[in-house]
Design a protein around this motif. Structure first.
Motif, PDB file in Angstrom:
ATOM      1  N   UNK A  85       0.828  -1.207   0.000  1.00 32.23           N
ATOM      2  CA  UNK A  85       0.000   0.000   0.000  1.00 32.23           C
ATOM      3  C   UNK A  85       0.865   1.261   0.000  1.00 32.23           C
ATOM      4  N   UNK A  86       1.939   1.241   0.756  1.00 32.77           N
ATOM      5  CA  UNK A  86       2.865   2.366   0.744  1.00 32.77           C
ATOM      6  C   UNK A  86       3.357   2.633  -0.683  1.00 32.77           C
ATOM      7  N   UNK A  87       3.755   1.570  -1.384  1.00 32.73           N
ATOM      8  CA  UNK A  87       4.237   1.738  -2.757  1.00 32.73           C
ATOM      9  C   UNK A  87       3.129   2.254  -3.664  1.00 32.73           C
ATOM     10  N   UNK A  88       1.905   1.776  -3.449  1.00 34.75           N
ATOM     11  CA  UNK A  88       0.789   2.172  -4.307  1.00 34.75           C
ATOM     12  C   UNK A  88       0.440   3.651  -4.118  1.00 34.75           C
ATOM     13  N   UNK A  89       0.379   4.099  -2.867  1.00 34.05           N
ATOM     14  CA  UNK A  89       0.068   5.510  -2.614  1.00 34.05           C
ATOM     15  C   UNK A  89       1.190   6.395  -3.144  1.00 34.05           C
ATOM     16  N   UNK A  90       2.426   5.950  -2.962  1.00 38.04           N
ATOM     17  CA  UNK A  90       3.566   6.710  -3.504  1.00 38.04           C
ATOM     18  C   UNK A  90       3.480   6.797  -5.029  1.00 38.04           C
ATOM     19  N   UNK A  91       3.075   5.722  -5.669  1.00 35.15           N
ATOM     20  CA  UNK A  91       2.960   5.727  -7.129  1.00 35.15           C
ATOM     21  C   UNK A  91       1.858   6.661  -7.612  1.00 35.15           C
ATOM     22  N   UNK A  92       0.823   6.854  -6.790  1.00 35.71           N
ATOM     23  CA  UNK A  92      -0.273   7.769  -7.145  1.00 35.71           C
ATOM     24  C   UNK A  92       0.127   9.237  -6.987  1.00 35.71           C
ATOM     25  N   UNK A  93       1.241   9.485  -6.319  1.00 37.13           N
ATOM     26  CA  UNK A  93       1.644  10.840  -5.955  1.00 37.13           C
ATOM     27  C   UNK A  93       2.586  11.415  -6.999  1.00 37.13           C
ATOM     28  N   UNK A  94       2.105  12.391  -7.755  1.00 38.36           N
ATOM     29  CA  UNK A  94       2.913  13.048  -8.792  1.00 38.36           C
ATOM     30  C   UNK A  94       2.907  14.550  -8.516  1.00 38.36           C
ATOM     31  N   UNK A  95       4.033  15.060  -8.090  1.00 40.82           N
ATOM     32  CA  UNK A  95       4.120  16.484  -7.805  1.00 40.82           C
ATOM     33  C   UNK A  95       3.829  17.308  -9.054  1.00 40.82           C
ATOM     34  N   UNK A  96       3.174  18.436  -8.860  1.00 42.91           N
ATOM     35  CA  UNK A  96       3.000  19.366  -9.968  1.00 42.91           C
ATOM     36  C   UNK A  96       4.366  19.903 -10.403  1.00 42.91           C
ATOM     37  N   UNK A  97       4.505  20.180 -11.681  1.00 44.08           N
ATOM     38  CA  UNK A  97       5.757  20.742 -12.179  1.00 44.08           C
ATOM     39  C   UNK A  97       6.077  22.063 -11.489  1.00 44.08           C
ATOM     40  N   UNK A  98       5.021  22.783 -11.075  1.00 41.89           N
ATOM     41  CA  UNK A  98       5.221  24.095 -10.463  1.00 41.89           C
ATOM     42  C   UNK A  98       5.499  24.020  -8.969  1.00 41.89           C
TER      43      UNK A  98
END
Length: 260
Positions: A85-98
Motif C-alpha cells: 500500500x505504501x508503494x501504491x500511494x507513492x505511485x499515485x503521488x505526482x508532484x506538480x511541475x510548479x
C-alpha cells in the motif's frame, strides 16, 4: 491586500496533480485475499477514521480494514500489504511541475511555507524523500494530530509551529475536506486551486459551498503574494513586481479532494 508571513498548502491535489488509485492498489488487495472492489469500498467509507489515526499504526489500521472487509489474512500477509500500500500511494503521488519552483520562489521572498494534509500513514513516511521536503518549514498530518480538516486544530498546529498568527497566513488548497472553510474560520486567507486536472481528482467532503478566490495554476500563488505588501524585514528579490493590489478572480471552481 494583507501582508503574508507564511503560505500553507494542502498536499494531494494541490502540491500534487490530481489523484486516482492506480493499478498498484490491486496488489494490496491480492495480498490480503480481498476482492479489490471490496477493499476500495471500505477504504472510501472509512477515510476520515483512518486519517485521524483512530486504529493505531499502519499495520493495525490495515488489519482493522480487513475486518471490515470480512477477510482474515496472516500476519505476514498484512505486513506485506502495508508495504504494498505504501508503494501504491507513492505511485499515485505526482508532484506538480510548479510545486518546487513555487515553494522556492516563496522562500526567496522571505515567506515561510508548510503543508497541512488529511492523510493516512503513507504520506508522513515518504514525503521526506520528495523534492518539496526541504522547502517546507512545517508538515502537519491529520494522522499524527488525530483530527481532520476542517478542524481548527490542524491550522492552529501549523501556526504554532511557524510562530505566526493565522491572519498572516495564506492557505492554498483544492477544497477537499472543507479545508478552505476551515482555513477561513481559523483566521487565514484562503484561495482555491482549480487546475484543470482536478476535474478527475478523488475527493471526499468537497468544499462545494465555498465561493472565494480561485487560482488556475499553482504558480499563481507567487503572483498573488507579489501583489501583497512584503513582510517586515523580508528580502526583496531582484526584479520583483511592484505590489498592485489587484484582486484574485472569484468564481466557482472544479472538484477538490484528498487521498485515501
Amino acid at each position: 491586500m494583507p501582508t503574508y508571513q507564511a503560505v500553507l498548502f494542502d498536499f494531494f491535489g494541490t502540491l500534487t496533480r490530481s489523484v486516482q488509485r492506480g493499478a498498484a492498489h490491486r496488489s494490496t488487495a491480492e495480498l490480503l485475499g480481498c476482492p479489490p472492489r471490496t477493499l476500495v469500498d471500505v477504504l472510501d467509507r472509512t477515510f476520515y477514521e483512518r486519517a485521524c489515526g483512530r486504529y493505531g499504526n499502519a499495520e493495525a489500521t490495515l488489519r482493522w480494514v480487513c475486518e471490515q472487509a470480512g477477510v482474515h489474512p496472516s500476519d505476514d500477509a498484512v505486513r506485506s500489504a502495508v508495504a504494498s500500500r505504501h508503494r501504491a500511494v507513492r505511485a499515485d503521488t505526482r508532484l506538480r511541475d510548479e510545486a518546487v519552483p513555487t515553494l522556492a520562489a516563496l522562500r526567496r521572498r522571505g515567506l515561510r511555507t508548510g503543508v497541512i494534509s488529511d492523510c493516512t500513514h503513507e504520506l508522513p513516511a515518504f514525503l521526506p524523500q520528495l523534492p518539496v521536503a526541504p522547502l517546507l518549514d512545517v508538515r502537519v498530518f491529520s494522522v499524527q494530530v488525530g483530527r481532520c480538516k476542517p478542524d481548527l486544530a490542524l491550522y492552529q498546529a501549523a501556526c504554532g509551529r511557524l510562530g505566526v498568527a493565522a491572519a498572516d497566513c495564506l492557505y492554498v488548497g483544492d477544497g477537499g475536506s472543507q479545508e478552505l472553510t476551515g482555513a477561513e474560520r481559523a483566521g487565514m486567507t484562503a484561495v482555491r486551486l482549480a487546475a484543470p486536472d482536478l476535474a478527475e481528482h478523488m475527493v471526499f467532503n468537497a468544499d462545494a459551498a465555498w465561493r472565494g478566490p480561485v487560482l488556475r495554476s499553482l504558480d499563481e500563488v507567487v503572483d498573488l503574494v507579489d501583489r501583497s505588501p512584503m513582510p517586515a524585514g523580508a528580502p526583496v528579490p531582484a526584479g520583483a513586481p511592484v505590489p498592485a493590489g489587484a484582486p484574485v478572480p472569484a468564481e466557482a471552481p472544479v472538484p477538490a479532494g484528498c487521498l485515501s
